[in-house]
Structure formats: structure tokens, C-alpha cells
Design a protein around this motif. Structure first.
Motif, PDB file in Angstrom:
ATOM      1  N   HIS A  50       0.810  -1.229   0.000  1.00  0.00           N
ATOM      2  CA  HIS A  50       0.000   0.000   0.000  1.00  0.00           C
ATOM      3  C   HIS A  50       0.840   1.275   0.000  1.00  0.00           C
ATOM      4  CE1 HIS A  50      -3.880  -1.966   0.457  1.00  0.00           C
ATOM      5  NE2 HIS A  50      -3.396  -2.703   1.448  1.00  0.00           N
ATOM      6  N   ALA A  51       2.001   1.275  -0.598  1.00  0.00           N
ATOM      7  CA  ALA A  51       2.783   2.509  -0.666  1.00  0.00           C
ATOM      8  C   ALA A  51       2.315   3.323  -1.865  1.00  0.00           C
ATOM      9  CB  ALA A  51       4.269   2.182  -0.764  1.00  0.00           C
ATOM     10  N   ASP A  52       1.332   4.151  -1.643  1.00  0.00           N
ATOM     11  CA  ASP A  52       0.804   4.960  -2.747  1.00  0.00           C
ATOM     12  C   ASP A  52       0.576   6.389  -2.245  1.00  0.00           C
ATOM     13  OD1 ASP A  52      -1.374   4.685  -1.103  1.00  0.00           O
ATOM     14  OD2 ASP A  52      -2.548   3.438  -2.486  1.00  0.00           O
ATOM     15  N   GLU A  53      -0.064   7.188  -3.067  1.00  0.00           N
ATOM     16  CA  GLU A  53      -0.320   8.577  -2.717  1.00  0.00           C
ATOM     17  C   GLU A  53      -1.103   8.688  -1.396  1.00  0.00           C
ATOM     18  OE1 GLU A  53       0.805  11.253  -3.807  1.00  0.00           O
ATOM     19  OE2 GLU A  53      -0.573  12.758  -3.026  1.00  0.00           O
ATOM     20  N   SER A  54      -2.059   7.787  -1.211  1.00  0.00           N
ATOM     21  CA  SER A  54      -2.899   7.838  -0.019  1.00  0.00           C
ATOM     22  C   SER A  54      -2.080   7.632   1.263  1.00  0.00           C
ATOM     23  CB  SER A  54      -4.001   6.780  -0.153  1.00  0.00           C
ATOM     24  OG  SER A  54      -4.661   6.610   1.073  1.00  0.00           O
ATOM     25  N   THR A  55      -1.173   6.653   1.266  1.00  0.00           N
ATOM     26  CA  THR A  55      -0.368   6.449   2.471  1.00  0.00           C
ATOM     27  C   THR A  55       0.661   7.571   2.628  1.00  0.00           C
ATOM     28  OG1 THR A  55       0.766   4.748   1.159  1.00  0.00           O
ATOM     29  CG2 THR A  55      -0.650   3.982   2.927  1.00  0.00           C
ATOM     30  N   ALA A  56       1.142   8.097   1.498  1.00  0.00           N
ATOM     31  CA  ALA A  56       2.077   9.230   1.593  1.00  0.00           C
ATOM     32  C   ALA A  56       1.400  10.404   2.298  1.00  0.00           C
ATOM     33  CB  ALA A  56       2.542   9.648   0.192  1.00  0.00           C
ATOM     34  N   LEU A  57       0.134  10.611   1.994  1.00  0.00           N
ATOM     35  CA  LEU A  57      -0.597  11.719   2.622  1.00  0.00           C
ATOM     36  C   LEU A  57      -0.795  11.476   4.115  1.00  0.00           C
ATOM     37  CD1 LEU A  57      -3.255  12.485  -0.147  1.00  0.00           C
ATOM     38  CD2 LEU A  57      -1.480  14.040   0.697  1.00  0.00           C
ATOM     39  N   LEU A  58      -1.016  10.218   4.480  1.00  0.00           N
ATOM     40  CA  LEU A  58      -1.172   9.900   5.906  1.00  0.00           C
ATOM     41  C   LEU A  58       0.045  10.378   6.697  1.00  0.00           C
ATOM     42  CD1 LEU A  58      -2.776   8.091   8.143  1.00  0.00           C
ATOM     43  CD2 LEU A  58      -0.910   6.496   7.699  1.00  0.00           C
ATOM     44  N   ARG A  60       1.960  12.785   6.050  1.00  0.00           N
ATOM     45  CA  ARG A  60       2.027  14.246   6.129  1.00  0.00           C
ATOM     46  C   ARG A  60       1.009  14.796   7.119  1.00  0.00           C
ATOM     47  NH1 ARG A  60       1.632  15.607   0.176  1.00  0.00           N
ATOM     48  NH2 ARG A  60       2.863  13.806  -0.439  1.00  0.00           N
ATOM     49  N   GLY A  61       0.012  14.016   7.458  1.00  0.00           N
ATOM     50  CA  GLY A  61      -1.026  14.475   8.386  1.00  0.00           C
ATOM     51  C   GLY A  61      -0.665  14.185   9.836  1.00  0.00           C
ATOM     52  N   THR A  62      -1.533  14.616  10.743  1.00  0.00           N
ATOM     53  CA  THR A  62      -1.288  14.495  12.178  1.00  0.00           C
ATOM     54  C   THR A  62      -1.026  13.057  12.612  1.00  0.00           C
ATOM     55  OG1 THR A  62      -2.793  16.345  12.505  1.00  0.00           O
ATOM     56  CG2 THR A  62      -2.277  15.036  14.442  1.00  0.00           C
ATOM     57  N   HIS A  63      -1.830  12.115  12.122  1.00  0.00           N
ATOM     58  CA  HIS A  63      -1.732  10.747  12.636  1.00  0.00           C
ATOM     59  C   HIS A  63      -0.468  10.028  12.214  1.00  0.00           C
ATOM     60  CE1 HIS A  63      -6.101  11.430  13.204  1.00  0.00           C
ATOM     61  NE2 HIS A  63      -5.862  10.775  14.312  1.00  0.00           N
ATOM     62  N   GLY A  64       0.178  10.500  11.177  1.00  0.00           N
ATOM     63  CA  GLY A  64       1.389   9.838  10.719  1.00  0.00           C
ATOM     64  C   GLY A  64       2.644  10.293  11.444  1.00  0.00           C
ATOM     65  N   SER A 146     -15.355   9.230   9.898  1.00  0.00           N
ATOM     66  CA  SER A 146     -14.591   9.459   8.671  1.00  0.00           C
ATOM     67  C   SER A 146     -15.452  10.033   7.543  1.00  0.00           C
ATOM     68  CB  SER A 146     -13.919   8.163   8.209  1.00  0.00           C
ATOM     69  OG  SER A 146     -14.906   7.205   7.889  1.00  0.00           O
ATOM     70  N   SER A 147     -16.782  10.206   7.761  1.00  0.00           N
ATOM     71  CA  SER A 147     -17.568  10.944   6.768  1.00  0.00           C
ATOM     72  C   SER A 147     -17.196  12.413   6.801  1.00  0.00           C
ATOM     73  CB  SER A 147     -19.060  10.836   7.050  1.00  0.00           C
ATOM     74  OG  SER A 147     -19.502   9.544   6.827  1.00  0.00           O
ATOM     75  N   CYS A 148     -16.781  12.889   7.967  1.00  0.00           N
ATOM     76  CA  CYS A 148     -16.355  14.283   8.083  1.00  0.00           C
ATOM     77  C   CYS A 148     -14.841  14.406   8.076  1.00  0.00           C
ATOM     78  CB  CYS A 148     -16.902  14.898   9.369  1.00  0.00           C
ATOM     79  SG  CYS A 148     -18.682  15.206   9.317  1.00  0.00           S
ATOM     80  N   HIS A 149     -14.163  13.470   8.734  1.00  0.00           N
ATOM     81  CA  HIS A 149     -12.711  13.597   8.897  1.00  0.00           C
ATOM     82  C   HIS A 149     -11.944  12.792   7.857  1.00  0.00           C
ATOM     83  CE1 HIS A 149     -12.781  15.872  12.578  1.00  0.00           C
ATOM     84  NE2 HIS A 149     -13.657  15.039  13.111  1.00  0.00           N
ATOM     85  N   HIS A 152      -6.101  10.301   5.889  1.00  0.00           N
ATOM     86  CA  HIS A 152      -5.080  10.142   4.845  1.00  0.00           C
ATOM     87  C   HIS A 152      -5.033  11.452   4.061  1.00  0.00           C
ATOM     88  CE1 HIS A 152      -4.129   5.697   4.761  1.00  0.00           C
ATOM     89  NE2 HIS A 152      -5.190   5.698   5.556  1.00  0.00           N
ATOM     90  N   ALA A 153      -4.645  12.510   4.733  1.00  0.00           N
ATOM     91  CA  ALA A 153      -4.639  13.837   4.118  1.00  0.00           C
ATOM     92  C   ALA A 153      -3.651  14.692   4.890  1.00  0.00           C
ATOM     93  CB  ALA A 153      -6.034  14.468   4.189  1.00  0.00           C
ATOM     94  N   SER A 154      -2.941  15.558   4.194  1.00  0.00           N
ATOM     95  CA  SER A 154      -1.962  16.395   4.900  1.00  0.00           C
ATOM     96  C   SER A 154      -2.677  17.385   5.802  1.00  0.00           C
ATOM     97  CB  SER A 154      -1.051  17.116   3.906  1.00  0.00           C
ATOM     98  OG  SER A 154      -1.832  17.789   2.946  1.00  0.00           O
ATOM     99  N   ALA A 155      -3.890  17.806   5.422  1.00  0.00           N
ATOM    100  CA  ALA A 155      -4.709  18.641   6.303  1.00  0.00           C
ATOM    101  C   ALA A 155      -6.150  18.174   6.149  1.00  0.00           C
ATOM    102  CB  ALA A 155      -4.573  20.107   5.920  1.00  0.00           C
ATOM    103  N   ASP A 156      -6.858  18.132   7.263  1.00  0.00           N
ATOM    104  CA  ASP A 156      -8.234  17.630   7.265  1.00  0.00           C
ATOM    105  C   ASP A 156      -9.175  18.794   6.940  1.00  0.00           C
ATOM    106  OD1 ASP A 156     -10.748  16.685   7.920  1.00  0.00           O
ATOM    107  OD2 ASP A 156     -10.158  15.847   9.857  1.00  0.00           O
ATOM    108  N   PRO A 157      -9.843  18.772   5.778  1.00  0.00           N
ATOM    109  CA  PRO A 157     -10.644  19.928   5.343  1.00  0.00           C
ATOM    110  C   PRO A 157     -11.728  20.356   6.332  1.00  0.00           C
ATOM    111  CG  PRO A 157     -10.430  18.340   3.550  1.00  0.00           C
ATOM    112  CD  PRO A 157      -9.863  17.693   4.769  1.00  0.00           C
TER     113      PRO A 157
END
Ligand code: HEC
Ligand code: HEC
Ligand code: HEC
Ligand code: HEC
Ligand code: HEC
Ligand code: HEC
Ligand code: HEC
Ligand code: HEC
Ligand code: HEC
Ligand code: HEC
Length: 316
Positions: A50-58, A60-64, A146-149, A152-157
Motif C-alpha cells: 500500500h505505498a501509494d499517494e494515499s499512504t504518503a498523505l497519511l 504528512r497528516g497528524t496521525h502519521g 470518517s464521513s467528516c474527517h 489520509h490527508a496532509s490537512a483535514d478539510p
């Protein structure tokens, strides 16, 4: 495995684990999950596939971030599996003809029930859940966190005021329509957020409002309308939304109706004391002052209440 030390409460529902890291429950009477249920090398195992854009974003975000010791990537935490549950079997090559066992997956379309999804988040965000979320209209409607949050995002909109409304309006179509009407609170313009008026995780107030009542919510910004006034106008004291749309509408000042119709819902025009029909109108040449632009408000300008000693008729 050290990483598993924090697991105190776990219940096995097929492939799904619920509830991790409950620090205040006693470990003794808790069932545990075999260490082998988890992948052998944590995220490193997952990332082989699963090394893809989605995990890369994780990452960059708080949880990673490793610096959050209580976060999924803090030392001794379960990494990907803190949210996705034990993935040992999922990470192995399935036997010929067999499907790969699922892990916890997220979102409204996921096969994992919303309660189970949310339990993964709540295992760490317990106080958020206890103090606000529990019993909220979104919890009752089984809306996943996760409907709101997005994690896997560098910032949670949903956490930024400017991008938040779009997340909410994705489900609330009627409200999208209301805010698009010509006279609306400036939410679409990014000057206000839904959470200026509504608690994101719910409140004990009606409509999940941030303040106890509709009026308390409105006057937190529109302080001049707060009162008490020497001469009150009862519908204002009762509820601002007797006359105003909370979100937006077609009439100026977000009114539910234009005057005089607005006023005439409650006040009969017949027998109005001061409106002797003027000479023009008697001759059939001019309208009643009732019907001029602004109508009732031309004279009753203090429609929200008056502090003038002779403001009884809300005219000054
Ligand atoms: C050997 C490759 C492999 C490994 C290792 C692996 N996965 Fe997967 N994973 C897949 C494949 C392939 C899918 C696509 C769905 C399927 O075939 O079941 C998938 C699907 C998923 C999904 C669901 C996506 C969806 O839309 O439902 C999640 C979440 C997931 N994996 C997380 C993990 C985690 C967490 C780990 C580590 C514990 C992991 N995976 C390890 C191959 C792998
Ligand atoms: C903080 C909880 C959390 C952690 C940690 C986490 N995920 Fe996720 N994962 C989610 C959520 C929630 C979604 C749904 C999409 C979103 O919210 O961004 C998701 C979606 C996915 C998906 C499917 C959809 C997609 O966006 O591709 C895969 C695959 C996945 N995660 C794998 C992983 C792997 C691998 C790791 C570790 C490197 C990991 N996740 C760590 C919560 C988490
Ligand atoms: C292993 C524990 C753990 C899990 C599981 C977990 N979180 Fe978090 N979360 C944290 C920590 C730690 C932080 C950052 C520090 C803090 O806010 O106290 C955080 C921060 C957040 C934030 C604030 C983010 C920011 O950028 O400021 C949100 C929103 C959030 N989590 C939502 C979720 C959701 C939704 C899930 C489930 C999909 C989830 N968390 C799962 C530990 C966790
Ligand atoms: C209806 C959308 C929505 C849902 C569903 C939702 N959140 Fe939130 N959450 C928000 C918003 C909006 C904020 C920002 C709050 C603010 O700015 O006042 C937030 C903030 C947070 C934060 C960071 C601030 C804090 O309160 O500590 C965490 C952590 C969090 N949410 C976790 C969760 C968890 C866990 C769930 C599921 C049990 C969840 N959220 C469900 C919208 C939502
Ligand atoms: C200025 C304050 C304010 C803002 C900003 C606001 N609301 Fe409301 N909302 C209210 C009030 C007050 C109500 C109570 C119902 C009414 O009087 O119309 C309400 C009701 C609701 C309802 C319930 C409607 C019903 O009839 O059950 C939903 C859903 C809602 N709002 C969603 C949103 C969303 C989504 C946003 C952001 C895009 C938002 N609101 C922004 C004040 C606000
Ligand atoms: C995944 C879809 C979804 C998202 C995203 C969502 N909601 Fe909701 N919301 C619902 C559902 C479902 C209900 C309950 C049924 C209903 O009242 O429509 C609800 C109810 C509400 C209510 C009504 C409360 C009441 O007492 O009647 C308010 C207010 C509200 N949401 C505001 C928000 C705000 C603010 C956001 C963004 C931070 C948001 N919602 C995001 C689905 C969603
Ligand atoms: C978080 C602050 C805030 C809250 C709470 C709030 N408002 Fe507003 N309101 C505003 C802002 C900002 C504007 C736009 C002002 C502008 O454009 O000059 C506005 C505009 C208005 C207008 C139109 C003003 C005009 O001149 O056209 C009315 C009427 C109004 N609000 C009524 C309400 C009512 C009723 C409530 C409660 C349901 C409420 N407001 C809650 C901030 C707020
Ligand atoms: C009886 C009907 C009625 C009620 C109830 C009412 N308003 Fe108004 N409001 C009006 C009318 C009519 C206007 C337009 C005034 C004008 O055009 O001069 C107005 C205008 C406004 C404006 C914009 C112009 C200004 O004077 O600043 C705001 C803000 C406002 N109202 C807030 C509120 C708040 C807050 C409440 C609840 C405490 C409330 N209103 C209750 C009838 C009402
Ligand atoms: C939701 C019903 C309602 C609406 C709408 C309404 N009013 Fe009233 N109004 C009342 C009530 C109730 C009283 C108190 C009557 C009493 O004390 O006999 C009142 C009192 C008044 C008074 C003071 C007269 C008195 O007898 O004390 C004036 C003037 C007035 N309203 C003007 C207006 C105007 C102008 C509008 C439109 C902008 C309006 N009202 C909209 C219900 C309403
Ligand atoms: C030309 C100015 C003017 C206009 C326009 C006007 N009013 Fe009046 N209104 C007055 C005056 C002055 C009084 C006080 C008369 C008195 O005390 O004898 C009054 C009194 C009232 C009263 C109190 C009646 C009572 O029995 O004591 C109400 C209610 C009222 N007006 C509502 C309205 C409504 C509703 C409209 C619009 C349909 C309206 N007014 C338009 C000037 C006006």
C-alpha cells in the motif's frame, strides 16, 4: 510484542476488532487478540502493498507523526492497525481460491459497520466521544467519524473554517440550497462556518446548537438585539426565527416574508389606529402608507424592541 501492550479491551467480531487502548479498564478481565492477528512488521508490512499517494498523505497528516506519542505512530503503538484493526491474515497471501480477509475500512460505503469504524477512532479519542459525540444526532444517524474527517490527508478539510462547509453540505442538500439563496449568512464566502452555530460533534441543545437556545446563538454575534428592552416585541423574545431564516432566504435581511405580510401574520391591518386613509388614497390616487416600501417598518422601526420612554409602539 511490545506494541500490543496497550491493548486492554478487544472483542473479536469476525475480522473486526473494537476498542483499543482503554487506559482505565482493567486488563485482567479483558479478552486479548493473539499477537499473530497483527502483521509482523506493522506499517512496513502494509506498505509493501500500500505505498501509494494515499499512504504518503497519511504521513504528512497528524496521525502519521511519530512525535505524538499517543498517536498511531508513537512508540509502542499499532501504526496502521491502530485504525484498521489486526491485519496479519489480510497481509498474507490468501490460499488459492480464497478471498483476502478484510480489515476495518472506513466511510459510508464501507462493509465495516459505522459503530465499529467509530470505535477504532474513539479508542483514542475517548473524551471527544464521551463529552460531545455520544447521543448526538450524527451518532444516532450512524454517521461515521470518517464521513467528516480525512486522516489520509496532509490537512483535514473539515477542521479549516473555509473548507468545512463543503464537507457538511455534501450531505445536507437542503442547507446547500438555503445558503445559495440571495440573502444568506456568509458561509459560502468563507466568513462563517457551520460550527459558529452548530456543535461539530453534537450538543445537548436543540439542533445541536452551540448555545442553549436559538436566540442565545443569534445574539452571541448580534449583541444589539439581545435585550432586555424597555418595550419588548414578544416574537423577538420568543425566537429570532419567527421572522428570520437561520441560513438564508429570498428576502432581504434573511426575513421569512416581506413586510407587511411578515407582520400581518400576527397583526390584523383592519382597525390600525393611526392609519387614517390619506387624502390621496381617499381620492383613489395613492397607496396606503402600509404598502409603501418598508411599509410597517417605516413607522415601527424598532421592530426588535425599544428603549425609548415612549417607544411602546416600537416607533422609536
Ligand atoms: C500482500 C499485499 C497486501 C498487504 C501486505 C496488505 N494489503 Fe491491504 N489490501 C491488499 C489488496 C490487494 C487490497 C484490495 C482489496 C482486496 O483484494 O481485498 C487491500 C485492501 C485494503 C484495504 C481496504 C480498502 C477498501 O477500499 O476497502 C485496507 C484498509 C487495507 N488493505 C489496509 C491494509 C493494512 C492496514 C495492511 C497492513 C496490516 C495491509 N492492508 C496489508 C493487499 C495488501
Ligand atoms: C488514524 C487512523 C488511520 C491510520 C493510522 C491509517 N489509516 Fe488507512 N484509512 C483510515 C481512514 C479513516 C480511511 C478512509 C479515507 C480517509 O479518511 O482518508 C483510510 C483508508 C485507507 C485505505 C483505502 C482507501 C484509500 O484511501 O486508499 C487503505 C488501503 C489504507 N487506509 C491503508 C492504510 C495503511 C497502509 C496505513 C498505515 C501506513 C493506514 N491506512 C493508516 C484511517 C487510518
Ligand atoms: C492510536 C490513537 C489514535 C487513533 C486510533 C486515532 N487517533 Fe486521531 N489523533 C490521535 C492523536 C495522538 C492526535 C494528535 C494529538 C491530539 O490532538 O491530541 C490525533 C488527532 C486527531 C484529530 C485532529 C487532527 C489535527 O490535524 O489537528 C482528528 C480530527 C482526529 N484525530 C480524528 C481521528 C479519527 C476520525 C480517527 C479514526 C479514523 C482517529 N482520529 C484515530 C490519536 C489517534
Ligand atoms: C459532522 C462532522 C463530524 C463528525 C461526524 C465527526 N467530527 Fe470530529 N470534528 C468535526 C469538526 C467540524 C471539528 C472541528 C471543531 C471546531 O472547529 O470546533 C472536529 C474536530 C475533531 C477533533 C479535534 C478537536 C477535538 O475536539 O479534540 C477530533 C479529535 C475529532 N473531531 C474526532 C472525531 C471522532 C473520534 C469522531 C467520531 C466519533 C468525529 N470526530 C466525528 C466534525 C466532525
Ligand atoms: C447563523 C447560525 C447558523 C449557521 C452558520 C448554520 N446553521 Fe444550521 N441551523 C441554525 C438554526 C438556528 C437552526 C434551527 C432550525 C431553524 O430555525 O431553521 C439550524 C438548523 C440546521 C439543520 C436542521 C434542519 C432541520 O430542519 O432539521 C441542519 C441540518 C443544519 N442547520 C445544517 C447546517 C449546515 C450544514 C451549516 C453550514 C453549511 C449550518 N447549518 C450553518 C443556525 C445556523
Ligand atoms: C455523511 C453525511 C453527513 C455529513 C458529512 C454531515 N452530516 Fe449532519 N446530519 C447527517 C444525518 C444523516 C443527520 C440526521 C438526520 C437529519 O436530521 O437529516 C444529520 C443531522 C444534522 C443536524 C440536525 C440536528 C438536529 O437536531 O436536527 C445538524 C445541525 C447537522 N447535521 C449539521 C452538520 C454539520 C455542521 C456538518 C459538518 C461539520 C454535518 N452535519 C455533516 C448527515 C451528515
Ligand atoms: C458567528 C456570528 C453570527 C451568528 C451566531 C449569527 N449571525 Fe447573523 N450575521 C453574521 C454575519 C457575519 C452577517 C453578515 C453581515 C454582513 O454581511 O455585513 C450576518 C447577517 C445577518 C442578517 C442580515 C443582516 C443584513 O443587514 O442583511 C440577519 C438578519 C442575521 N444575521 C440574523 C441572524 C440570526 C437570526 C441568527 C441566529 C439564528 C444569527 N444571525 C446568528 C454573524 C452571525
Ligand atoms: C417580528 C419579526 C422579527 C423578529 C422576531 C426578529 N427580527 Fe430581526 N429584523 C426584522 C425586520 C423586519 C428586519 C429588517 C429591518 C429593516 O429593514 O430595517 C430585521 C433586521 C435584522 C437584522 C439586520 C439589520 C439590523 O437591524 O441590524 C439583524 C442582524 C436582525 N434582524 C437580527 C435579529 C435577531 C438576532 C433576532 C432575535 C433576537 C431577530 N432579529 C428577531 C424582524 C424581526
Ligand atoms: C409571530 C407573531 C408576530 C409577528 C410576525 C409580528 N408581531 Fe408585532 N407583536 C406580536 C405580539 C404577540 C405583540 C404583543 C401584543 C400585545 O401585547 O397585545 C406584538 C406587538 C407589536 C407592537 C406593539 C403594539 C402593542 O400592542 O404593544 C407593534 C407596534 C408591533 N407588534 C409591530 C409589528 C411589526 C411592524 C411587525 C412586522 C415587522 C410585527 N409586529 C410582527 C406578534 C407578532
Ligand atoms: C404611517 C406610520 C405607520 C405605519 C406605516 C404602520 N403603523 Fe402601526 N402604528 C403607527 C402608530 C403611530 C401607532 C400608534 C397609534 C396609537 O397609539 O394610537 C401604531 C400602532 C400599531 C399597533 C398597536 C395597535 C394597538 O392596538 O395599540 C400595531 C400592532 C401596529 N401599529 C402594527 C402595524 C403593522 C403590522 C403595520 C404594517 C402592516 C403598521 N403598523 C404600519 C404608525 C404606523
Amino acid at each position: 510484542m511490545l506494541r500490543l501492550r496497550r491493548i486492554a479491551q478487544l472483542c473479536w467480531l469476525g475480522m473486526i476488532a473494537v476498542g483499543l487502548a482503554m487506559s482505565d479498564t482493567s486488563a485482567a478481565d479483558e479478552p486479548t487478540v493473539a499477537a499473530s492477528a497483527y502483521s509482523q512488521f506493522g506499517a512496513d508490512t502494509c506498505l509493501t502493498c500500500h505505498a501509494d499517494e494515499s499512504t504518503a498523505l497519511l504521513f504528512r497528516g497528524t496521525h502519521g507523526q511519530r512525535r505524538h506519542s499517543a498517536g498511531p505512530f508513537g512508540a509502542q503503538q499499532l501504526q496502521c492497525e491502530a485504525c484498521h484493526g489486526p491485519g496479519g491474515a489480510h497481509a498474507r497471501r490468501p490460499a488459492a481460491g480464497q478471498a483476502r480477509p478484510a480489515v476495518v475500512s472506513f466511510g459510508a460505503a464501507s462493509a465495516t459497520p459505522p459503530e465499529t469504524q467509530n470505535a477504532m477512532c474513539v479508542s483514542c479519542h475517548r473524551s471527544t466521544a464521551q463529552h460531545e459525540w455520544s447521543g448526538s444526532s450524527h451518532e444516532r444517524a450512524a454517521v461515521p467519524c470518517s464521513s467528516c474527517h480525512q486522516v489520509h490527508a496532509s490537512a483535514d478539510p473539515v477542521l479549516a473554517r473555509v473548507t468545512q462547509p463543503e464537507v457538511c453540505l455534501g450531505c445536507h442538500a437542503r442547507q446547500r440550497h438555503e445558503f445559495a439563496l440571495p440573502h444568506a449568512h456568509p458561509v459560502r464566502q468563507g466568513k462563517m462556518a457551520c460550527t459558529d452555530c452548530h456543535g461539530a460533534h453534537g450538543t445537548t441543545n436543540e439542533w445541536d446548537l452551540v448555545r442553549l437556545t436559538v436566540n442565545d446563538t443569534c445574539v452571541s454575534c448580534h449583541a444589539a438585539k439581545r435585550g432586555p428592552f424597555l418595550w419588548e416585541h414578544p416574537p423577538v423574545v420568543e425566537r429570532c426565527t419567527n421572522c428570520h431564516q437561520a441560513h438564508g432566504g429570498v428576502h432581504p435581511a434573511l426575513l421569512t416574508q416581506r413586510a407587511p405580510f411578515l407582520c400581518q401574520q400576527c397583526h390584523a391591518q383592519t382597525g390600525h389606529p393611526s392609519i387614517a386613509r390619506g387624502p390621496d388614497e381617499l381620492a383613489g390616487a395613492g397607496p396606503s402608507p402600509y404598502l409603501l416600501a418598508g411599509s410597517c417598518i417605516n413607522c415601527h422601526s424598532q421592530v426588535h424592541g425599544s428603549n425609548h420612554p415612549s417607544g411602546e409602539q416600537l416607533t422609536r
